[in-house]
Motif scaffolding. Structure first.
Motif, mmCIF file in Angstrom:
data_model
loop_
_atom_site.group_PDB
_atom_site.id
_atom_site.type_symbol
_atom_site.label_atom_id
_atom_site.label_comp_id
_atom_site.label_asym_id
_atom_site.label_seq_id
_atom_site.Cartn_x
_atom_site.Cartn_y
_atom_site.Cartn_z
ATOM 1 N N LEU A 137 0.910 -1.165 -0.131
ATOM 2 C CA LEU A 137 0.180 0.282 -0.074
ATOM 3 C C LEU A 137 0.816 1.302 0.051
ATOM 4 O O LEU A 137 0.507 2.413 -0.664
ATOM 5 N N ILE A 138 1.788 1.075 0.719
ATOM 6 C CA ILE A 138 2.812 2.267 0.891
ATOM 7 C C ILE A 138 3.320 2.612 -0.549
ATOM 8 O O ILE A 138 3.412 3.880 -0.997
ATOM 9 N N LYS A 139 3.897 1.622 -1.194
ATOM 10 C CA LYS A 139 4.350 1.856 -2.509
ATOM 11 C C LYS A 139 3.383 2.275 -3.390
ATOM 12 O O LYS A 139 3.897 3.192 -4.339
ATOM 13 N N HIS A 140 2.065 1.834 -3.459
ATOM 14 C CA HIS A 140 1.058 2.273 -4.285
ATOM 15 C C HIS A 140 0.828 3.778 -3.965
ATOM 16 O O HIS A 140 0.732 4.522 -4.931
ATOM 17 N N LEU A 141 1.019 4.402 -2.759
ATOM 18 C CA LEU A 141 0.712 5.915 -2.476
ATOM 19 C C LEU A 141 1.600 6.660 -2.864
ATOM 20 O O LEU A 141 1.472 7.604 -3.572
ATOM 21 N N LYS A 142 2.689 6.173 -2.759
ATOM 22 C CA LYS A 142 4.039 6.816 -3.417
ATOM 23 C C LYS A 142 3.881 6.967 -4.837
ATOM 24 O O LYS A 142 4.601 8.030 -5.666
ATOM 25 N N GLU A 143 3.493 5.937 -5.597
ATOM 26 C CA GLU A 143 3.185 6.001 -6.973
ATOM 27 C C GLU A 143 2.296 6.881 -7.481
ATOM 28 O O GLU A 143 2.210 7.642 -8.296
ATOM 29 N N LYS A 144 1.075 7.048 -6.750
ATOM 30 C CA LYS A 144 -0.090 7.696 -7.270
ATOM 31 C C LYS A 144 -0.206 9.178 -6.647
ATOM 32 O O LYS A 144 -0.963 9.854 -7.392
ATOM 33 N N TYR A 145 0.366 9.480 -5.542
ATOM 34 C CA TYR A 145 0.429 10.903 -4.940
ATOM 35 C C TYR A 145 1.866 11.439 -5.033
ATOM 36 O O TYR A 145 2.679 10.676 -5.077
ATOM 37 N N ASN A 146 1.892 12.666 -5.084
ATOM 38 C CA ASN A 146 3.228 13.249 -4.937
ATOM 39 C C ASN A 146 3.491 13.500 -3.343
ATOM 40 O O ASN A 146 3.698 14.603 -3.064
ATOM 41 N N ILE A 147 4.073 12.526 -3.003
ATOM 42 C CA ILE A 147 4.433 12.639 -1.579
ATOM 43 C C ILE A 147 5.928 12.842 -1.418
ATOM 44 O O ILE A 147 6.659 12.565 -2.081
ATOM 45 N N ASN A 148 5.793 13.658 -0.282
ATOM 46 C CA ASN A 148 7.607 14.180 0.016
ATOM 47 C C ASN A 148 8.191 13.178 0.804
ATOM 48 O O ASN A 148 7.730 12.880 1.699
ATOM 49 N N LYS A 149 9.062 12.338 -0.182
ATOM 50 C CA LYS A 149 9.623 11.384 0.462
ATOM 51 C C LYS A 149 10.608 11.617 1.931
ATOM 52 O O LYS A 149 11.113 10.837 2.455
ATOM 53 N N ASP A 150 10.734 13.087 1.698
ATOM 54 C CA ASP A 150 11.638 13.260 3.149
ATOM 55 C C ASP A 150 10.635 13.809 4.331
ATOM 56 O O ASP A 150 11.321 14.045 5.277
ATOM 57 N N GLN A 151 9.353 13.641 4.269
ATOM 58 C CA GLN A 151 8.390 13.862 5.214
ATOM 59 C C GLN A 151 7.465 12.591 5.363
ATOM 60 O O GLN A 151 6.460 12.798 5.085
#
Length: 259
Positions: A137-151
């Motif tokens: 799910l986390i991988k999916h969220l990172k692919e679908k949304y523009n998540i700040n990987k530093d936060q």
């Protein structure tokens, strides 16, 4: 008297209806993978902009909220992120996944009666099916949304507190800060998770998950020079999540930390 009763009932009805509407702001979604499916609720920031980066806050529920109704996991903590001042000052993508009944976020052994319960936290156990789904799910969220990987932040209560330690152990570079509540883990893993910033919560009168399990993790993290804060609430039982989510500095602390 009848008019007063009517006013009280009307007010309560409006309050319940308002809470239901607020919770509905968490969109219902289901993540599917070869080994199963995981329901989750997601709260997007106000005026969500697909081009803008946002922090991710992942909240893991306890054993009492397991199932597949995609609702129970919102019982504890979800109201915090719905507050107008929080949504204005701390815009983030907030996700509450739901673990299946009779499953768990982390493999943990336990025995004894409620007042003397003992837990066995393994140094390195095979991931549960729901942990693998959670990571998917986390991988999916990172692919679908523009998540700040530093936060990227994670926290959870009880079983979710244990899952917080386990998720960071398995992904030590992913989450910059974590807030496990009335959880625990094997102190041996401290060196592996030391780069994450920690705020650990527990009630000193907790009989369901004795506070020693948080205390020993805090001590182990301090020994490896990890940045860790410990809030041990006096005369508080297992519901220390009420205290934790009421901490005025919890969100300012989270958002002050970035890679």
């Amino acid at each position: 008297m009848k008019s007063f009763f009517f006013i009280v009932v009307t007010a309560l009805f409006c309050l319940v209806n308002l809470n239901a509407q607020d919770v509905a702001s968490y969109q219902k979604q289901v993540f599917e993978m070869d080994n199963g499916a995981m329901p989750y609720r997601i709260l997007l920031p106000k005026d969500f902009d697909e081009q803008k980066q946002y922090p991710l806050i992942l909240v893991l529920h306890g054993s009492g909220e397991r199932g597949n109704d995609n609702e129970s996991q919102l019982v504890h903590g979800s109201s915090l992120f719905l507050k107008d001042e929080v949504r204005e000052n701390y815009p983030a993508i907030v996700v509450f996944p739901q673990c299946k009944a009779n499953s768990s976020w982390a493999k943990v052994g336990y025995g004894g009666q409620l007042a003397n319960r003992e837990f066995t936290f393994y140094k390195k156990a095979k991931p549960t099916a729901d942990m693998l789904l959670l990571e998917g799910l986390i991988k999916h969220l990172k692919e679908k949304y523009n998540i700040n990987k530093d936060q990227m932040y994670v926290g959870g209560l009880s079983m979710g507190g244990m899952g917080t330690f386990e998720l960071v152990r398995r992904n030590p570079r992913m989450f910059i800060a974590a807030f496990p509540i009335c959880g625990g883990a094997n102190p041996v893993i401290a060196n592996k998770i030391k780069k994450t910033h920690w705020w650990v919560f527990h009630g000193d009168a907790d009989e369901a998950v004795p506070p020693i399990y948080s205390t020993q993790m805090v001590n182990a993290l301090q020994k490896v020079s990890s940045d860790v804060t410990y809030s041990l609430y006096p005369n508080v039982g297992h519901n220390s999540w009420d205290n934790a989510f009421a901490e005025a500095e919890l969100l300012p602390w989270l958002f002050s930390i970035s890679k």
